[in-house]
Scaffold this motif. Sequence first.
Motif, PDB file in Angstrom:
ATOM      1  N   GLU A   1       0.815  -1.070   0.063  1.00 57.00           N
ATOM      2  CA  GLU A   1       0.022   0.088  -0.043  1.00 57.00           C
ATOM      3  C   GLU A   1       1.015   1.115  -0.037  1.00 57.00           C
ATOM      4  O   GLU A   1       1.940   1.241   0.571  1.00 57.00           O
ATOM      5  CB  GLU A   1      -0.838   0.130   1.461  1.00 57.00           C
ATOM      6  CG  GLU A   1      -2.087  -0.884   1.185  1.00 57.00           C
ATOM      7  CD  GLU A   1      -3.082  -0.680   2.422  1.00 57.00           C
ATOM      8  OE1 GLU A   1      -4.147  -1.041   2.097  1.00 57.00           O
ATOM      9  OE2 GLU A   1      -2.403  -0.427   3.444  1.00 57.00           O
TER      10      GLU A   1
ATOM     11  N   ILE B   1      -3.372   6.405   4.479  1.00 60.74           N
ATOM     12  CA  ILE B   1      -4.274   7.560   5.172  1.00 60.74           C
ATOM     13  C   ILE B   1      -5.811   7.389   4.938  1.00 60.74           C
ATOM     14  O   ILE B   1      -6.451   7.392   5.733  1.00 60.74           O
ATOM     15  CB  ILE B   1      -3.617   8.753   4.382  1.00 60.74           C
ATOM     16  CG1 ILE B   1      -2.269   8.960   5.044  1.00 60.74           C
ATOM     17  CG2 ILE B   1      -4.636   9.839   5.284  1.00 60.74           C
ATOM     18  CD1 ILE B   1      -1.846  10.096   4.511  1.00 60.74           C
ATOM     19  N   GLN B   2      -6.062   6.899   3.836  1.00 59.61           N
ATOM     20  CA  GLN B   2      -7.583   6.916   3.480  1.00 59.61           C
ATOM     21  C   GLN B   2      -8.033   5.527   4.128  1.00 59.61           C
ATOM     22  O   GLN B   2      -9.034   5.576   4.676  1.00 59.61           O
ATOM     23  CB  GLN B   2      -7.538   6.324   1.925  1.00 59.61           C
ATOM     24  CG  GLN B   2      -7.525   7.862   0.922  1.00 59.61           C
ATOM     25  CD  GLN B   2      -7.513   7.491  -0.483  1.00 59.61           C
ATOM     26  OE1 GLN B   2      -7.477   6.317  -0.755  1.00 59.61           O
ATOM     27  NE2 GLN B   2      -7.768   8.429  -1.165  1.00 59.61           N
ATOM     28  N   ALA B   3      -7.440   4.557   4.004  1.00 57.59           N
ATOM     29  CA  ALA B   3      -7.876   3.473   5.084  1.00 57.59           C
ATOM     30  C   ALA B   3      -8.040   3.760   6.704  1.00 57.59           C
ATOM     31  O   ALA B   3      -9.181   3.357   7.251  1.00 57.59           O
ATOM     32  CB  ALA B   3      -6.886   2.304   5.063  1.00 57.59           C
TER      33      ALA B   3
ATOM     34  N   GLU C   1      -8.837   6.780   7.699  1.00 61.82           N
ATOM     35  CA  GLU C   1      -9.926   7.665   7.757  1.00 61.82           C
ATOM     36  C   GLU C   1     -11.264   6.805   7.742  1.00 61.82           C
ATOM     37  O   GLU C   1     -12.394   7.101   8.228  1.00 61.82           O
ATOM     38  CB  GLU C   1      -9.967   8.708   6.506  1.00 61.82           C
ATOM     39  CG  GLU C   1      -8.749   9.720   6.599  1.00 61.82           C
ATOM     40  CD  GLU C   1      -8.859  10.744   5.564  1.00 61.82           C
ATOM     41  OE1 GLU C   1      -9.244  10.443   4.636  1.00 61.82           O
ATOM     42  OE2 GLU C   1      -7.944  11.645   5.550  1.00 61.82           O
ATOM     43  N   ILE C   2     -11.275   5.853   6.613  1.00 63.96           N
ATOM     44  CA  ILE C   2     -12.495   4.810   6.697  1.00 63.96           C
ATOM     45  C   ILE C   2     -12.613   4.324   8.060  1.00 63.96           C
ATOM     46  O   ILE C   2     -13.927   4.150   8.406  1.00 63.96           O
ATOM     47  CB  ILE C   2     -12.315   3.968   5.652  1.00 63.96           C
ATOM     48  CG1 ILE C   2     -12.014   4.680   4.105  1.00 63.96           C
ATOM     49  CG2 ILE C   2     -13.376   2.894   5.417  1.00 63.96           C
ATOM     50  CD1 ILE C   2     -11.869   3.849   3.011  1.00 63.96           C
TER      51      ILE C   2
ATOM     52  N   LYS D   1      -0.790   7.372   0.722  1.00 57.39           N
ATOM     53  CA  LYS D   1      -1.959   7.803   0.496  1.00 57.39           C
ATOM     54  C   LYS D   1      -3.171   6.848   0.848  1.00 57.39           C
ATOM     55  O   LYS D   1      -4.062   7.058   1.414  1.00 57.39           O
ATOM     56  CB  LYS D   1      -2.070   8.373  -0.757  1.00 57.39           C
ATOM     57  CG  LYS D   1      -3.471   9.051  -1.114  1.00 57.39           C
ATOM     58  CD  LYS D   1      -3.453   9.477  -2.577  1.00 57.39           C
ATOM     59  CE  LYS D   1      -4.839  10.075  -2.990  1.00 57.39           C
ATOM     60  NZ  LYS D   1      -4.741  10.625  -4.044  1.00 57.39           N
ATOM     61  N   ASP D   2      -2.915   5.402   0.536  1.00 57.84           N
ATOM     62  CA  ASP D   2      -3.909   4.344   0.691  1.00 57.84           C
ATOM     63  C   ASP D   2      -3.956   4.159   2.210  1.00 57.84           C
ATOM     64  O   ASP D   2      -5.176   3.860   2.684  1.00 57.84           O
ATOM     65  CB  ASP D   2      -3.543   3.148   0.001  1.00 57.84           C
ATOM     66  CG  ASP D   2      -3.567   3.237  -1.613  1.00 57.84           C
ATOM     67  OD1 ASP D   2      -4.197   4.170  -2.060  1.00 57.84           O
ATOM     68  OD2 ASP D   2      -2.645   2.351  -2.168  1.00 57.84           O
TER      69      ASP D   2
ATOM     70  N   TYR E   1     -20.909   3.074  -3.005  1.00 68.53           N
ATOM     71  CA  TYR E   1     -19.435   3.178  -2.368  1.00 68.53           C
ATOM     72  C   TYR E   1     -19.247   1.894  -1.483  1.00 68.53           C
ATOM     73  O   TYR E   1     -20.308   1.171  -1.167  1.00 68.53           O
ATOM     74  CB  TYR E   1     -19.562   4.195  -1.451  1.00 68.53           C
ATOM     75  CG  TYR E   1     -19.853   5.750  -2.236  1.00 68.53           C
ATOM     76  CD1 TYR E   1     -18.704   6.241  -2.904  1.00 68.53           C
ATOM     77  CD2 TYR E   1     -20.892   6.464  -2.351  1.00 68.53           C
ATOM     78  CE1 TYR E   1     -18.562   7.533  -3.775  1.00 68.53           C
ATOM     79  CE2 TYR E   1     -21.069   7.517  -2.964  1.00 68.53           C
ATOM     80  CZ  TYR E   1     -20.080   8.182  -3.626  1.00 68.53           C
ATOM     81  OH  TYR E   1     -20.217   9.318  -4.352  1.00 68.53           O
TER      82      TYR E   1
END
Length: 325
Positions: free
Chosen positions: A54, A60-62, A64-65, A57-58, A127
């Motif tokens: 990963e 960080i997004q994970a 956040e999710i 950026k991936d 989504y």
Amino acid sequence: MAKVKYYYDTESLAYKIITPLKRRSFAYFMLFLLASSLFGFLAFVVLLNIPFFETPKDKIQAREIENLKIRYGILNRKMDQVDEVLNSIEERDNNLYRAYFNSSPISESDRKAVFGSKNRYKNLEGYDNSELVVNTTKRVDVLSKQLVVQSKSLDEILKLAKSKEKLLAAIPAIQPVRNENLKRMASGFGYRSDPFTKARKFHEGMDFTARMGTPVFATGDGFVVRADNAASGFGNHIVIRHGFGYETLYAHLSRYKARVGKRVKRGDIIGYVGSTGRSEAPHLHYEVHKNGDVVNPLNFYYGNISAAEYVAISKIANQENQSLD
């Protein structure tokens, strides 16, 4: 140096050198390049989908999710608490408040009706976590509607309570003259002997004996709509309109203390006992009207007498004697 390959020729009975074709060699080379490219592409796709590889950026997004999932979970637990409290309020609203004021309860379907638009949550679909977001949004919308319905219901209850308060104040609930020893009841409601003609006649009120000038009290809140001697037989009399269909009449007064248009409250002095009009002796003739019909005033003396006193005065009032007017 490349190896030389031979093959055996049966016609010449001798070994001959195999000469490779250039076209075939080129085809083999191109096939090798295509297979290598395909294998490299597949390996690249696989590597991109392995978590170990990963990108920052991936990651960080994970995070956040996952944070959003936790927040949605907390929000749903809070909504569970709100829903529990709201259900308790709704139960009291239907079974206590609305029942007390004789108002129809609000049905469960009206309180928690779903919204009609099918595409209301379409923008939240498609989504990875759409189900969580859509379900939470639906719960918020339903709770919001329940709160609006309950707020309107409480506004209605408040109006009913104010109206009930006015009704309770308007009902003629006390005796119009002081009657502590219950001896002033001279004649009750119903058929009585007329003092002048001695004929049996329906007496539409109650007669209270009292000395000339004894104060007469308004039996409920209202407005004075008459204070004159124009009605036949009543002499000086006052009529109070209480609202909710109630009116009371006070006849044979010696004088007035209230004028037409004046607002009076229960217990206010409105006049004084006399013997004007068609009267045999000083007394107060008192009537109660509900929606234009005369009713027995005895049914309304709950404001200043006990149950035992009511039984005693009822026995006196129900005696078929002679009225005083």
